[in-house]
Write a protein that holds these residues in place. Sequence first.
Motif, short mmCIF file in Angstrom:
data_model
loop_
_atom_site.label_atom_id
_atom_site.label_comp_id
_atom_site.label_asym_id
_atom_site.label_seq_id
_atom_site.Cartn_x
_atom_site.Cartn_y
_atom_site.Cartn_z
N LEU A 352 0.81 -1.21 0.00
CA LEU A 352 0.00 0.00 0.00
C LEU A 352 0.85 1.27 0.00
O LEU A 352 0.36 2.34 -0.38
CB LEU A 352 -0.95 0.00 1.20
CG LEU A 352 -2.19 -0.89 1.07
CD1 LEU A 352 -3.07 -0.78 2.31
CD2 LEU A 352 -2.99 -0.52 -0.18
N ASP A 353 2.09 1.18 0.41
CA ASP A 353 2.96 2.36 0.37
C ASP A 353 3.23 2.83 -1.05
O ASP A 353 3.65 3.97 -1.27
CB ASP A 353 4.29 2.07 1.08
CG ASP A 353 4.14 1.95 2.58
OD1 ASP A 353 3.14 2.49 3.12
OD2 ASP A 353 5.00 1.32 3.21
N SER A 354 2.99 1.95 -2.02
CA SER A 354 3.20 2.31 -3.43
C SER A 354 1.88 2.51 -4.18
O SER A 354 1.88 2.68 -5.39
CB SER A 354 4.00 1.20 -4.13
OG SER A 354 3.21 0.01 -4.22
N ALA A 355 0.77 2.49 -3.46
CA ALA A 355 -0.54 2.44 -4.10
C ALA A 355 -0.89 3.73 -4.83
O ALA A 355 -0.50 4.83 -4.43
CB ALA A 355 -1.61 2.13 -3.07
N ARG A 356 -1.65 3.56 -5.92
CA ARG A 356 -2.36 4.65 -6.56
C ARG A 356 -3.85 4.35 -6.42
O ARG A 356 -4.30 3.25 -6.73
CB ARG A 356 -1.98 4.76 -8.04
CG ARG A 356 -0.52 5.03 -8.29
CD ARG A 356 -0.24 5.30 -9.77
NE ARG A 356 1.21 5.35 -10.00
CZ ARG A 356 1.87 4.44 -10.68
NH1 ARG A 356 1.24 3.41 -11.20
NH2 ARG A 356 3.17 4.56 -10.86
N LEU A 357 -4.61 5.34 -5.97
CA LEU A 357 -6.02 5.15 -5.67
C LEU A 357 -6.84 6.21 -6.37
O LEU A 357 -6.37 7.33 -6.62
CB LEU A 357 -6.25 5.21 -4.16
CG LEU A 357 -5.42 4.20 -3.35
CD1 LEU A 357 -5.34 4.61 -1.89
CD2 LEU A 357 -6.00 2.80 -3.47
#
Length: 436
Positions: A352-357
Amino acid sequence: MNLALVTVDSLRADHMSCYGYERETTPNIDDLASRSHQFTNAFSHACATRPSFPSIMTSTHGLLYGGFDHLSNKQVPIAEPLSENGYSTGGFHSNPYLSSKFGYGRGFDTFSDLEEDPSKLASLRRYVSNNLSGPIHDFFSWAHEKTEKHTGIDVGSYYQNATELTDEALEWVETAEEPWFLWVHYMDPHHPYVPPEEHQVFGEDLSQRRGVRLRQQVLDNPDSLTKDDWDDLIALYDSEIRYTDAQISRLINGIRNATWIVTADHGEEFYEHENFGHKNRFYEEHIHVPLLLGGTEGNDVHDQLVGLNDVPTTLLSIAGVDAPDTYRGQDFRESSRDQVLGGWAGNKGTDLDSARLMTRTDDEKYIRDIAAGTEELYDLTTDSDEQVNLYGKCDADEHLQAVDDFVEAIKHDSTASDRVEIGDDLNNRLEHLGYK
């Protein structure tokens, strides 16, 4: 009630003539659309095949239940409840990430996923990889890469073409016991764009070799393409859509007596936001997909928001089959939604530290890139090309809350899924389809 789900890889809605495109790329689907229900605001929850398909097949999200490496036992493919309720089930495709290895064969009586490369030249690549080493192996590998890059020869096919896939699906339907559920996934609009010559109707004097060379060039150095190069690449892409259009029409007209849905897993970018293909981003060219529902009463054009995880829920509702508890979509025939949520993360959906949302409403889009520390907000009514970032200038509280709630849901449901070991052959196919 027989059911058919037809999905197309990399098909953006705004390159289809029934969605207003200037070229007549989909004359056959245009005719189908005039006799069916067309949804103009359907959106993918992700921007690449692997994170998108958990939504299409299991009505969840690719970031839930341990990421999108492999379907977990909480992600229930639509074929399972249909099979349990008396349906014959058949699935036909050749995308490596949708193979039985990743859980997509569950619930299917017949599942043709072409786990082995279909061509003789691909078999040669596999033999070299598995049986040769040292300088000989290095030479053959070098020769393959140089041949494709510099001469434009596609050394071995990486997916099954639309004609063969349609033949296989129709043959299954002829003998399948009713009621049946059919899933067919077409790969042809996915790069490299190598349409059959008779369907290469856009652009001038374009060859399959030109398509392969341009694909390699744009992957290596997209800034090096001239306007003419981009025009040729788009013309080849549009011709692949025209070819797939003919085969989808042949399939739908061949099955008859069935309720069917046609949609896509994601779109394709041609440098609208300084990138090519589908690089896990959330602009309109990546997430706006077609959605047609046919074989039912009436015909109309609908503009309510639809997310792709509504597709399996709707099909089960049509069949009169209860949806599994983990399904998060709704019957798009009967209700509308306020927003579509999307997400992608590294490490196969677990980082999740690399997530795009993303949240997408009727008239706005918000994108959060956690790794880059950036946030974007677009007013789609005045800025449909998403060029003017309004974040910090306009109220985004509803979007922020929706994304925060989504992250909490991901954390809550982050049960680990099984990891899949990928061999050299599969790695090779994925690499040449641009996935690695």
